[in-house]
Design a protein around this motif. Structure first.
Motif, mmCIF file in Angstrom:
data_model
loop_
_atom_site.group_PDB
_atom_site.id
_atom_site.type_symbol
_atom_site.label_atom_id
_atom_site.label_comp_id
_atom_site.label_asym_id
_atom_site.label_seq_id
_atom_site.Cartn_x
_atom_site.Cartn_y
_atom_site.Cartn_z
ATOM 1 N N UNK A 112 15.446 -35.420 33.426
ATOM 2 C CA UNK A 112 14.678 -35.483 33.520
ATOM 3 C C UNK A 112 13.954 -37.035 33.766
ATOM 4 N N UNK A 113 13.806 -37.361 34.800
ATOM 5 C CA UNK A 113 14.348 -38.969 34.756
ATOM 6 C C UNK A 113 12.241 -38.876 34.385
ATOM 7 N N UNK A 114 11.261 -38.043 34.752
ATOM 8 C CA UNK A 114 10.197 -38.887 34.701
ATOM 9 C C UNK A 114 9.940 -38.790 32.620
ATOM 10 N N UNK A 157 2.293 -46.243 34.125
ATOM 11 C CA UNK A 157 2.974 -47.301 35.449
ATOM 12 C C UNK A 157 4.764 -46.998 36.117
ATOM 13 N N UNK A 158 5.022 -45.931 34.793
ATOM 14 C CA UNK A 158 6.973 -45.548 35.016
ATOM 15 C C UNK A 158 6.442 -44.313 36.282
ATOM 16 N N UNK A 159 5.533 -43.372 35.467
ATOM 17 C CA UNK A 159 5.269 -42.429 36.537
ATOM 18 C C UNK A 159 5.099 -42.474 37.493
ATOM 19 N N UNK A 160 4.169 -43.683 37.794
ATOM 20 C CA UNK A 160 3.629 -43.797 39.220
ATOM 21 C C UNK A 160 4.785 -44.524 40.498
ATOM 22 N N UNK A 161 5.927 -45.340 39.455
ATOM 23 C CA UNK A 161 7.016 -45.935 40.148
ATOM 24 C C UNK A 161 7.799 -44.766 40.986
ATOM 25 N N UNK A 162 8.552 -43.690 39.705
ATOM 26 C CA UNK A 162 9.165 -42.959 39.994
ATOM 27 C C UNK A 162 8.669 -41.174 41.007
ATOM 28 N N UNK A 163 7.081 -41.513 41.258
ATOM 29 C CA UNK A 163 6.133 -40.923 42.201
ATOM 30 C C UNK A 163 6.630 -41.546 43.383
ATOM 31 N N UNK A 164 6.352 -42.964 43.428
ATOM 32 C CA UNK A 164 6.637 -43.426 44.475
ATOM 33 C C UNK A 164 8.125 -43.622 45.180
ATOM 34 N N UNK A 165 9.003 -43.736 44.534
ATOM 35 C CA UNK A 165 10.110 -43.371 44.913
ATOM 36 C C UNK A 165 10.589 -41.930 45.360
ATOM 37 N N UNK A 195 11.803 -38.913 49.588
ATOM 38 C CA UNK A 195 12.298 -37.435 50.198
ATOM 39 C C UNK A 195 11.878 -37.938 52.113
ATOM 40 N N UNK A 196 11.475 -38.868 52.233
ATOM 41 C CA UNK A 196 11.745 -39.815 53.720
ATOM 42 C C UNK A 196 12.754 -39.691 53.805
ATOM 43 N N UNK A 197 13.734 -40.884 53.251
ATOM 44 C CA UNK A 197 14.505 -40.754 54.224
ATOM 45 C C UNK A 197 16.135 -40.454 54.152
ATOM 46 N N UNK A 198 16.244 -39.046 53.503
ATOM 47 C CA UNK A 198 17.145 -37.834 53.189
ATOM 48 C C UNK A 198 16.022 -37.036 54.702
ATOM 49 N N UNK A 199 14.980 -37.129 55.023
ATOM 50 C CA UNK A 199 14.388 -36.256 56.255
ATOM 51 C C UNK A 199 15.318 -36.702 57.571
ATOM 52 N N UNK A 200 14.745 -38.552 57.544
ATOM 53 C CA UNK A 200 15.230 -39.388 58.507
ATOM 54 C C UNK A 200 17.130 -39.521 58.579
ATOM 55 N N UNK A 201 17.522 -39.171 56.964
ATOM 56 C CA UNK A 201 19.104 -39.250 57.872
ATOM 57 C C UNK A 201 19.639 -40.794 56.917
ATOM 58 N N UNK A 202 18.971 -41.247 57.168
ATOM 59 C CA UNK A 202 19.432 -42.557 55.757
ATOM 60 C C UNK A 202 20.491 -42.886 55.089
ATOM 61 N N UNK A 233 24.859 -41.069 49.741
ATOM 62 C CA UNK A 233 24.343 -41.686 49.027
ATOM 63 C C UNK A 233 22.456 -41.075 48.689
ATOM 64 N N UNK A 234 21.675 -40.937 49.642
ATOM 65 C CA UNK A 234 20.409 -40.550 49.402
ATOM 66 C C UNK A 234 20.417 -39.070 48.997
ATOM 67 N N UNK A 235 21.507 -38.283 49.414
ATOM 68 C CA UNK A 235 21.322 -36.946 49.786
ATOM 69 C C UNK A 235 21.747 -36.814 47.397
ATOM 70 N N UNK A 236 22.281 -37.373 47.428
ATOM 71 C CA UNK A 236 22.277 -37.895 45.718
ATOM 72 C C UNK A 236 21.256 -38.134 44.911
ATOM 73 N N UNK A 237 20.323 -38.565 45.338
ATOM 74 C CA UNK A 237 19.318 -39.252 44.903
ATOM 75 C C UNK A 237 17.955 -37.839 44.958
ATOM 76 N N UNK A 238 18.669 -37.300 46.683
ATOM 77 C CA UNK A 238 17.312 -36.296 46.831
ATOM 78 C C UNK A 238 17.428 -35.085 45.447
#
Length: 385
Positions: free
Chosen positions: A90-92, A99-107, A112-119, A123-128
């Motif tokens: 886990x990256x968490x 501060x690291x946790x808040x950055x991870x949560x915002x990321x 999730x939003x970019x994956x939904x929009x299909x941008x 590459x984003x599917x791997x990150x998701x």
């Protein structure tokens, strides 16, 4: 009349099982390599799971520190000890900093939003998938069946071309294709050389991975429903029709106690629904290749909505409803798209009619002027100095 020398008759060809096996293998190979299947269903899975996980992260935003952050009772040290035994990562847990946790949560919210929009979906599917796996592993004892299914689907969607439809990637591809419609003069290069072969190999590999990914998703859902139904058959409470009565009286799964009591009064109806649930789950893998799957999917939709309301498991129900969409053909989604365009066009026409001055439609007659070459000549004569 005798057959030509060296030619096999129809009876001889049918009598050769090896030939039939090779023909079927060739047909299957053509299906897997020539055309990607269920592109709209893959897009629905991408949009559905992206939106579902985004809503889940937003819903738990006030409690994020107690569930996944440094302030969780399941501390990062305990999580790391469990990872040493199970092999999870886990990256968490890479840092204990808030501060690291808040950055991870915002990321995670952005991904999730970019994956939904299909941008940049590939590459984003791997990150998701990495985000879902990291949050799942960080607090694994607070997960349920819905979290497990979302994790599996996020991994499977990496293989699919889920950004080909209803996405920003598809919109960008349409714009690029419209710009490339202009004819281009040949540059003298060998168009049948290595670059073309590489493009063909890339397209074939993408098609194979997508079709295999959709096949794995379908198989996973069939295993899920089939095993759930078979486990229910082995239980005595499902056999005597009292299983749903006990489910409705579990304090942990009673978000609306008054509604649970009201439903629990209909004992015969609960028994019928319990038997129908087992029948639907066991029969699900066997009705996928006929029209009977549509009423079965509709019944399963009602079952999952009932679970979401009566048991308070919206994440699990949403994950299952989205997964069932994988069995709907592309023609179904295209018909929905045409219906949506027709409704929006009718709404726009109604707005224009309502915005026009009263009586204008009756005073202005329909325009039926010249068209084609006559209209072009008329325009030239009007604009001629």
């Amino acid at each position: 009349m005798a057959p030509a020398p060296g030619r096999r008759t129809g009876r001889e060809a049918d009598a050769n099982p090896v030939r039939r096996l090779l023909d079927r293998a060739g047909a299957l190979s053509g299906v897997l390599t020539e055309r990607p299947v269920s592109l709209y269903a893959a897009a629905v899975l991408r949009i559905g799971y992206g939106l579902l996980y985004l809503a889940f992260l937003l819903r738990e935003f006030p409690h994020r520190d107690q569930i996944w952050g440094p302030g969780s009772p399941w501390t990062p040290e305990l999580a790391k000890e469990l990872f040493d035994q199970t092999g999870w990562v886990s990256i968490l847990t890479l840092s204990d900093s808030r501060a690291y946790f808040e950055v991870c949560y915002a990321g995670a919210l952005v991904i999730a939003a970019l994956f939904t929009l299909g941008w940049r979906t590939r590459a984003v599917s791997v990150l998701f998938a990495a985000v879902v796996a990291s949050f799942h592993a960080r607090s694994i004892f607070m997960t349920d069946g819905g979290d497990n299914l979302i994790l599996l689907m996020s991994v499977y969607l990496i293989l699919t071309a889920c950004g080909r439809r209803w996405s920003l990637d598809a919109r960008r591809a349409r714009i690029r294709a419209s710009r490339d419609l202009a004819p281009k003069w040949p540059t003298g290069r060998n168009h049948n050389g290595l670059p073309r072969q590489l493009r063909y190999a890339r397209r074939t590999l993408t098609t194979v991975l997508h079709n295999c990914g959709m096949l794995v998703i379908a198989g996973q859902i069939c295993i899920l429903y089939g095993s759930a139904g078979l486990y229910k058959v082995q239980g005595g409470s499902w056999g005597n029709g009292t299983a749903l009565h006990f489910v409705l009286n579990l304090g942990l799964f009673r978000p609306w106690p008054e509604l649970s009591v009201l439903v629990d009064e209909h004992t015969v109806l609960l028994a019928v629904v319990g038997y129908a649930t087992v029948l639907l789950q066991v029969a699900f893998p066997f009705v996928l290749f006929g029209r009977l799957k549509y009423p079965v999917l509709a019944a399963l939709l009602g079952m999952h909505l009932g679970i979401a309301v009566l048991m308070g498991l919206p994440l699990f129900s949403g994950a299952m409803i989205i997964a069932d969409a994988a069995f709907l053909p592309d023609s179904f989604f295209r018909s929905l798209g045409r219906l949506w365009h027709r409704l929006t066009r009718r709404t726009d026409d109604d707005k224009e009619t309502a915005g026009a001055p009263r009586g204008e439609a009756a005073l202005v007659p329909p325009q039926s002027g010249p068209t084609g070459a006559r209209q072009t000549a008329l325009k030239r004569s009007v604009t001629k100095p």
